[in-house]
Scaffold this motif. Structure first.
Motif, PDB file in Angstrom:
ATOM      1  N   THR A   1     -43.344 -71.892  17.739  1.00 54.31           N
ATOM      2  CA  THR A   1     -43.359 -71.200  16.430  1.00 54.31           C
ATOM      3  C   THR A   1     -42.059 -70.438  16.225  1.00 54.31           C
ATOM      4  O   THR A   1     -41.465 -70.480  15.138  1.00 54.31           O
ATOM      5  CB  THR A   1     -44.577 -70.255  16.348  1.00 54.31           C
ATOM      6  N   MET A   2     -41.596 -69.737  17.253  1.00 56.15           N
ATOM      7  CA  MET A   2     -40.340 -68.978  17.122  1.00 56.15           C
ATOM      8  C   MET A   2     -39.161 -69.927  16.864  1.00 56.15           C
ATOM      9  O   MET A   2     -38.269 -69.617  16.066  1.00 56.15           O
ATOM     10  CB  MET A   2     -40.097 -68.123  18.373  1.00 56.15           C
ATOM     11  N   ARG A   3     -39.165 -71.081  17.517  1.00 49.61           N
ATOM     12  CA  ARG A   3     -38.073 -72.062  17.272  1.00 49.61           C
ATOM     13  C   ARG A   3     -38.114 -72.545  15.835  1.00 49.61           C
ATOM     14  O   ARG A   3     -37.090 -72.646  15.157  1.00 49.61           O
ATOM     15  CB  ARG A   3     -38.184 -73.248  18.230  1.00 49.61           C
ATOM     16  N   ALA A   4     -39.333 -72.824  15.339  1.00 45.89           N
ATOM     17  CA  ALA A   4     -39.459 -73.306  13.953  1.00 45.89           C
ATOM     18  C   ALA A   4     -38.999 -72.228  12.973  1.00 45.89           C
ATOM     19  O   ALA A   4     -38.394 -72.525  11.939  1.00 45.89           O
ATOM     20  CB  ALA A   4     -40.911 -73.705  13.670  1.00 45.89           C
ATOM     21  N   GLN A   5     -39.271 -70.958  13.297  1.00 45.94           N
ATOM     22  CA  GLN A   5     -38.845 -69.837  12.438  1.00 45.94           C
ATOM     23  C   GLN A   5     -37.343 -69.570  12.542  1.00 45.94           C
ATOM     24  O   GLN A   5     -36.770 -68.848  11.747  1.00 45.94           O
ATOM     25  CB  GLN A   5     -39.505 -68.523  12.923  1.00 45.94           C
ATOM     26  N   LYS A   6     -36.760 -70.063  13.649  1.00 45.63           N
ATOM     27  CA  LYS A   6     -35.356 -69.774  14.007  1.00 45.63           C
ATOM     28  C   LYS A   6     -35.152 -68.284  14.314  1.00 45.63           C
ATOM     29  O   LYS A   6     -34.044 -67.747  14.134  1.00 45.63           O
ATOM     30  CB  LYS A   6     -34.378 -70.230  12.913  1.00 45.63           C
ATOM     31  N   SER A   7     -36.198 -67.615  14.753  1.00 44.99           N
ATOM     32  CA  SER A   7     -36.069 -66.215  15.169  1.00 44.99           C
ATOM     33  C   SER A   7     -37.264 -65.824  16.027  1.00 44.99           C
ATOM     34  O   SER A   7     -38.347 -66.406  15.894  1.00 44.99           O
ATOM     35  CB  SER A   7     -35.998 -65.293  13.953  1.00 44.99           C
ATOM     36  N   GLY A   8     -37.033 -64.819  16.863  1.00 45.37           N
ATOM     37  CA  GLY A   8     -38.130 -64.295  17.681  1.00 45.37           C
ATOM     38  C   GLY A   8     -37.576 -63.544  18.870  1.00 45.37           C
ATOM     39  O   GLY A   8     -36.397 -63.680  19.213  1.00 45.37           O
ATOM     40  N   ARG A   9     -38.425 -62.701  19.431  1.00 48.38           N
ATOM     41  CA  ARG A   9     -37.978 -61.941  20.601  1.00 48.38           C
ATOM     42  C   ARG A   9     -39.114 -61.811  21.614  1.00 48.38           C
ATOM     43  O   ARG A   9     -40.248 -61.511  21.245  1.00 48.38           O
ATOM     44  CB  ARG A   9     -37.492 -60.555  20.172  1.00 48.38           C
ATOM     45  N   ILE A  10     -38.771 -62.047  22.875  1.00 43.79           N
ATOM     46  CA  ILE A  10     -39.729 -61.862  23.970  1.00 43.79           C
ATOM     47  C   ILE A  10     -39.253 -60.634  24.735  1.00 43.79           C
ATOM     48  O   ILE A  10     -38.134 -60.630  25.247  1.00 43.79           O
ATOM     49  CB  ILE A  10     -39.723 -63.073  24.949  1.00 43.79           C
ATOM     50  N   VAL A  11     -40.092 -59.599  24.780  1.00 34.72           N
ATOM     51  CA  VAL A  11     -39.732 -58.374  25.513  1.00 34.72           C
ATOM     52  C   VAL A  11     -40.617 -58.327  26.759  1.00 34.72           C
ATOM     53  O   VAL A  11     -41.849 -58.248  26.665  1.00 34.72           O
ATOM     54  CB  VAL A  11     -39.940 -57.118  24.634  1.00 34.72           C
ATOM     55  N   ASN A  12     -39.985 -58.414  27.916  1.00 34.56           N
ATOM     56  CA  ASN A  12     -40.717 -58.479  29.179  1.00 34.56           C
ATOM     57  C   ASN A  12     -40.633 -57.139  29.896  1.00 34.56           C
ATOM     58  O   ASN A  12     -39.527 -56.647  30.162  1.00 34.56           O
ATOM     59  CB  ASN A  12     -40.107 -59.571  30.063  1.00 34.56           C
ATOM     60  N   ILE A  13     -41.796 -56.559  30.206  1.00 29.22           N
ATOM     61  CA  ILE A  13     -41.797 -55.252  30.849  1.00 29.22           C
ATOM     62  C   ILE A  13     -41.788 -55.449  32.360  1.00 29.22           C
ATOM     63  O   ILE A  13     -42.791 -55.808  32.979  1.00 29.22           O
ATOM     64  CB  ILE A  13     -43.005 -54.392  30.402  1.00 29.22           C
ATOM     65  N   SER A  14     -40.624 -55.216  32.921  1.00 30.57           N
ATOM     66  CA  SER A  14     -40.471 -55.293  34.372  1.00 30.57           C
ATOM     67  C   SER A  14     -40.640 -53.890  34.928  1.00 30.57           C
ATOM     68  O   SER A  14     -41.576 -53.168  34.577  1.00 30.57           O
ATOM     69  CB  SER A  14     -39.109 -55.904  34.710  1.00 30.57           C
ATOM     70  N   SER A  15     -39.687 -53.451  35.734  1.00 37.23           N
ATOM     71  CA  SER A  15     -39.740 -52.129  36.385  1.00 37.23           C
ATOM     72  C   SER A  15     -38.389 -51.919  37.041  1.00 37.23           C
ATOM     73  O   SER A  15     -37.684 -52.900  37.318  1.00 37.23           O
ATOM     74  CB  SER A  15     -40.837 -52.171  37.460  1.00 37.23           C
ATOM     75  N   ILE A  16     -38.047 -50.644  37.341  1.00 39.00           N
ATOM     76  CA  ILE A  16     -36.858 -50.469  38.183  1.00 39.00           C
ATOM     77  C   ILE A  16     -37.136 -51.150  39.528  1.00 39.00           C
ATOM     78  O   ILE A  16     -36.220 -51.563  40.218  1.00 39.00           O
ATOM     79  CB  ILE A  16     -36.439 -48.991  38.357  1.00 39.00           C
ATOM     80  N   GLY A  17     -38.433 -51.302  39.840  1.00 39.77           N
ATOM     81  CA  GLY A  17     -38.862 -52.001  41.054  1.00 39.77           C
ATOM     82  C   GLY A  17     -38.655 -53.505  41.000  1.00 39.77           C
ATOM     83  O   GLY A  17     -39.025 -54.217  41.932  1.00 39.77           O
ATOM     84  N   GLY A  18     -38.058 -54.014  39.934  1.00 42.44           N
ATOM     85  CA  GLY A  18     -37.633 -55.421  39.914  1.00 42.44           C
ATOM     86  C   GLY A  18     -36.324 -55.589  40.670  1.00 42.44           C
ATOM     87  O   GLY A  18     -35.939 -56.701  41.052  1.00 42.44           O
ATOM     88  N   ASP A  19     -35.611 -54.473  40.875  1.00 46.51           N
ATOM     89  CA  ASP A  19     -34.366 -54.477  41.653  1.00 46.51           C
ATOM     90  C   ASP A  19     -34.485 -53.585  42.890  1.00 46.51           C
ATOM     91  O   ASP A  19     -34.024 -53.938  43.957  1.00 46.51           O
ATOM     92  CB  ASP A  19     -33.203 -53.964  40.794  1.00 46.51           C
ATOM     93  N   ALA A  20     -35.059 -52.395  42.694  1.00 48.19           N
ATOM     94  CA  ALA A  20     -35.253 -51.470  43.812  1.00 48.19           C
ATOM     95  C   ALA A  20     -36.554 -51.851  44.536  1.00 48.19           C
ATOM     96  O   ALA A  20     -37.327 -52.669  44.031  1.00 48.19           O
ATOM     97  CB  ALA A  20     -35.343 -50.047  43.281  1.00 48.19           C
ATOM     98  N   TYR A  21     -36.773 -51.264  45.713  1.00 56.29           N
ATOM     99  CA  TYR A  21     -38.017 -51.569  46.431  1.00 56.29           C
ATOM    100  C   TYR A  21     -38.433 -50.385  47.280  1.00 56.29           C
ATOM    101  O   TYR A  21     -37.613 -49.533  47.622  1.00 56.29           O
ATOM    102  CB  TYR A  21     -37.850 -52.811  47.324  1.00 56.29           C
ATOM    103  N   SER A  22     -39.725 -50.337  47.595  1.00 55.81           N
ATOM    104  CA  SER A  22     -40.210 -49.340  48.551  1.00 55.81           C
ATOM    105  C   SER A  22     -41.380 -49.949  49.313  1.00 55.81           C
ATOM    106  O   SER A  22     -42.020 -50.890  48.817  1.00 55.81           O
ATOM    107  CB  SER A  22     -40.634 -48.054  47.837  1.00 55.81           C
ATOM    108  N   PRO A  23     -41.663 -49.439  50.527  1.00 55.44           N
ATOM    109  CA  PRO A  23     -42.726 -50.017  51.335  1.00 55.44           C
ATOM    110  C   PRO A  23     -44.061 -50.014  50.596  1.00 55.44           C
ATOM    111  O   PRO A  23     -44.301 -49.131  49.768  1.00 55.44           O
ATOM    112  CB  PRO A  23     -42.805 -49.099  52.563  1.00 55.44           C
TER     113      PRO A  23
END
Ligand SMILES: NC(=O)c1ccc[n+]([C@@H]2O[C@H](COP(=O)([O-])OP(=O)(O)OC[C@H]3O[C@@H](n4cnc5c(N)ncnc54)[C@H](OP(=O)(O)O)[C@@H]3O)[C@@H](O)[C@H]2O)c1
Length: 278
Positions: free
Chosen positions: A118-140
């Motif tokens: 649908t977004m391709r047919a509209q020629k517009s759209g946005r996907i906002v993905n909620i990650s975390s600083i923990g997508g790069d950092a880590y803790s036990p």
């Protein structure tokens, strides 16, 4: 007259997703919120609550199909549903580790596949993905959570390049510690995931106490994060990464650019908490 824009937000029954639903609605968007506890999703004029379990294909299809049937378009998908299947790597069953990825990663992947035509047919759209600083950092005790968010980030960056020619962007938001139910759920899972006679019990007790005191000191609110989601969804020239604070950005920078220093700081924190680590 410009028509109101359409946004779908997963995990809208609590925390950041719920705050984002309220913010987008206040800005005049037509909002579809999805979560398993549909009764906790606010409703109102232009706000629709739908039952959604992102680990279930039929549920994902029903969520997106309902929006497309009712609105015939979709401007923004916010992949926010997520939780921490925390625990020691040795103790967390692979079934639970898979559940972590089904929620935090494959749920977002499937919903995105469902909106892209649908977004391709509209020629517009946005996907906002909620990650975390923990997508790069880590803790036990957070291994599978960190792995699922790191996967989401690599996937989002790849997607962004593939879909940019169609007028679509894929963006990552990286919240740091924020007041919500997230921490309590993660800590509950740590205890559930401990095997009988686990050698990690003392460590878990130590981390539990420290996480509780850290949580009390958290200053970021879900409303702060909702504003960041909104910027990621609406900026005319979106950034690849969005942060709520300079300190969140700094943690990610150190973890990426100075991995030895980052590891040292994790070990130093554990020592401060009384853990005998080298
Ligand atoms: N709070 C933090 O400190 C923090 C930091 C960094 C990143 N994050 C990330 O930010 C996002 C939002 O977290 P939050 O802090 O708002 O947590 P929260 O208060 O625990 O809310 C999590 C939301 O996700 C939904 N959810 C969980 N599993 C789901 C499933 N299988 N299907 C559909 N919905 C599901 C929950 O709804 P139901 O239970 O009703 O389904 C709830 O609405 C998550 O991706 C989290 O990993 C949080």
């Amino acid at each position: 007259m410009t028509l109101p824009k359409i946004v779908a937000i997963t995990g809208a029954s609590n925390g950041m997703g719920k705050a984002a639903l309220e913010l987008f609605a206040a800005q005049g968007w037509i909002v579809y919120g999805g979560a398993r506890h549909v009764e906790n999703i606010p409703t109102g004029t232009n706000v629709h609550a739908l039952k959604l379990d992102v680990t279930d294909s039929t549920s994902n299809q029903h969520f997106i199909q309902t929006i497309l049937t009712e609105q015939n378009r979709i401007d923004v998908l916010i992949n926010n549903a997520g939780y921490g299947e925390n625990g020691p790597i040795e103790d967390v069953s692979l079934a639970n580790a898979r559940k972590q990825f089904e929620t935090n990663f494959f749920g977002a992947a499937e919903l995105t596949q469902l909106v892209l035509p649908t977004m391709r047919a509209q020629k517009s759209g946005r996907i906002v993905n909620i990650s975390s600083i923990g997508g790069d950092a880590y803790s036990p005790l957070g291994a599978y959570y960190h792995a699922s968010k790191a996967a989401l980030q690599q996937w989002s960056d790849t997607l962004d390049i593939e879909v940019q020619p169609f007028g679509i962007r894929s963006i990552i938001v990286q919240p740091g510690g924020t007041q919500s139910a997230w921490g309590a759920t993660a800590m509950e899972n740590v205890r559930k995931n401990l095997q009988p006679n686990s050698p990690y019990v003392d460590f878990v007790d130590l981390m539990g106490k420290s996480l509780d005191s850290d949580a009390q000191g958290m200053s970021a609110t879900v409303e702060d994060l909702a504003k960041v989601f909104y910027a990621a969804a609406t900026d005319s020239k979106p950034k690849r990464r969005y942060f709520n604070s300079l300190s969140d950005r700094l943690i990610v920078y150190v973890a990426r650019a100075h991995p030895k220093l980052f590891r040292k700081s994790v070990l130093k924190t554990l020592k401060r908490w009384g853990k005998d680590v080298k």
